[in-house]
Enzyme design. Structure first.
Site, short mmCIF file in Angstrom:
data_model
loop_
_atom_site.label_atom_id
_atom_site.label_comp_id
_atom_site.label_asym_id
_atom_site.label_seq_id
_atom_site.Cartn_x
_atom_site.Cartn_y
_atom_site.Cartn_z
N HIS A 155 0.83 -1.22 0.00
CA HIS A 155 0.00 0.00 0.00
C HIS A 155 0.86 1.27 0.00
CE1 HIS A 155 -3.29 -2.73 1.28
NE2 HIS A 155 -2.32 -3.28 2.00
N SER A 276 15.79 20.58 -16.05
CA SER A 276 14.63 21.42 -16.34
C SER A 276 15.11 22.65 -17.08
CB SER A 276 13.95 21.81 -15.03
OG SER A 276 13.19 22.98 -15.21
N LYS A 282 17.08 21.03 -10.93
CA LYS A 282 16.38 19.78 -11.19
C LYS A 282 17.24 18.72 -11.87
CE LYS A 282 12.62 18.83 -10.87
NZ LYS A 282 11.19 18.98 -10.91
N GLU A 289 10.23 7.84 -16.55
CA GLU A 289 8.91 8.45 -16.81
C GLU A 289 8.44 8.18 -18.23
OE1 GLU A 289 8.49 12.57 -14.85
OE2 GLU A 289 10.63 12.24 -15.05
#
Ligand code: ARG
Length: 456
Positions: A155, A276, A282, A289
């Site tokens: 979970h 970024s 970043k 992804e």
């Protein structure tokens, strides 16, 4: 005029040619189309259907056409529809009447089925090899930090301490099933469709067994109607690829979470992340992804193919021409994923201290306490209840589970003894799970050895 132009009085409208063509994408099958035509014409000659000399010339010219396509020295045009027509009309152009014999006892319906089977045979072999490389990268990465401990999750909540290696080896298992499904699919698709003709076979005395052997197929198809209508092998492969990307997507999600500031368990190599354009600090796990995103694309390919096939009456229908792009797309996508994943896995740096400290929350050892009670003869359900009450007591009294005295512990767990106070080490918790398939270091070491051997 197209090769089938005999019963037509005008040529095809330009828009129709553009609409119906498949050459723009099925040209990638050229090698297999040539391979099939060589075997087919050799068989036609051996069966006395075309002269041996003609078959010899056809074979030579087919090879030349193959070389020209390879070199980019071949003109493709929508008017000639597909790869089968391009190669055949080129043969006729150079060999005249002799070239016009190659399409004897054959239809594009069995031909295209043949080409795709030959193509997929090779691609499945490459993909299975790629999956093996990915598994190796996981096994190597696991072996390099075989004793690193992290929290295991259910979970997405901290559950019990596990070895990082155990977590990675879980993916090795998944990818093994993926490869197995693809090998299974390859076994079923390795069947000769050629000779089914348009749908009903042929009146000519062909020898399908000979073509089967020449092309390395395991068996000859039994029903010509099923053969030209069948796309199951593509559906099966796309299903296997979809499940594979589902696994990739889950692994990606783990990597994305682990490399977030909140988890901070790993850092991926700079070469496998991007920055970024706006925020200078970043470093994003884009490969993971994008792979998670590409999974949607492969599912789309599978659904497109299933939908194309659904509701088609027997046998061949032109709808089936739409089968190839989803198959090509899924294969290209998976092959790209297989190129970037192994080096990315290798580039992963562990923050072992952070992992261990997250795994060392004494609450993660609550099950160990309950199981200790079972060893003392307490039924598990009661043990579970007592430890639950202990957790509640600790919470109410602002104490961590490993900070109580024995007397405090005995308020909720009367059977507890001195030994119970030492049950809160993540290391011991992992060590105590030497059951087959568990996260115990010995068991994990055996699994690592098993995979090292299996993948070598
Ligand atoms: N390009 C076609 C396909 O991909 C080949 C088969 C064409 N057959 C036909 N009867 N028009 O399906």
């Amino acid at each position: 005029m197209a090769l089938w132009g005999g019963r037509f009085s005008t040529g095809t409208a330009k828009v129709v040619a553009d609409f119906t063509e498949s050459i723009s994408y099925d040209k990638r099958l050229y090698k297999y189309d040539i391979m099939g035509s060589k075997a087919h014409s050799a068989m036609l000659a051996a069966s006395g259907i075309i002269p041996k000399e003609t078959a010899g010339k056809i074979a030579v010219e087919l090879d030349k056409i193959g070389e020209r396509i390879e070199k980019g020295d071949f003109t493709f045009t929508p008017e000639l529809e597909d790869i089968h027509m391009h190669i055949e009309s080129e043969l006729i152009k150079v060999l005249g009447d002799e070239g016009a014999r190659v399409h004897t006892a054959r239809s594009r319906n069995d031909q295209v089925n043949l080409d795709v089977r030959l193509y997929l045979r090779d691609e499945i072999t490459h993909i299975v090899e790629g999956i093996k490389e990915l598994q190796k990268s996981l096994v190597d990465r696991a072996a390099a930090d075989a004793d690193a401990i992290m929290p295991g999750f259910t979970h997405l909540q901290h559950a019990q301490p596990v070895l990082f290696a155990h977590h990675l080896l879980a993916y090795v298992e998944m990818f093994d099933r993926d490869a197995g499904r693809m090998i299974d699919c390859r076994r079923r698709l390795n069947m000769l469709p050629l000779g089914a003709g348009a749908l009903a076979g042929t009146t000519l005395p062909i020898n399908r067994e000979m073509v089967c052997e020449l092309l390395g197929f395991d068996f000859v198809s039994r029903n010509s109607m099923d053969t030209v209508a069948d796309r199951d092998f593509m559906c099966e492969l796309l299903s296997a690829l979809a499940i594979f990307t589902m696994h990739i997507s889950r692994f990606s999600e783990d990597l994305i979470l682990w490399s977030s500031q909140e988890f901070g368990f790993i850092e991926l190599g700079d070469a496998f992340c991007t920055g970024s354009s706006l925020m200078p600090q970043k470093k994003n796990p884009d490969i993971a992804e994008i792979s998670r995103g590409k999974t949607g694309r492969v599912y789309g390919d599978l659904i497109a193919l299933l939908t194309i096939c659904k509701g088609l009456p027997l046998t061949y229908n032109r709808d089936l021409q739409e089968d190839k792009e989803p198959v090509f797309d899924a294969i290209d996508t998976v092959k790209m994923i297989l190129q970037v994943f192994p080096p990315m896995v290798g580039s992963m740096e562990l923050r072992r201290e952070r992992m261990l400290s997250a795994a060392s929350d004494p609450a993660l050892m609550a099950t160990d306490v309950a199981e200790k009670l079972v060893e003392l003869g307490v039924p598990f359900r009661h043990a579970h209840h007592r430890v639950g009450a202990f957790v509640k007591w600790c919470k109410e009294n602002g104490k961590a589970l490993d900070q109580t005295t024995l007397a405090e512990m005995q308020i909720t767990i009367p059977e507890a003894n001195e030994g119970f106070l030492k049950l809160f080490s993540a290391h011991d918790s992992v060590k105590a799970r030497e059951v087959t398939g568990g996260t115990g270091p010995e068991n994990v070491r055996r699994q690592l050895e098993y995979w090292q051997e299996e993948l070598s």
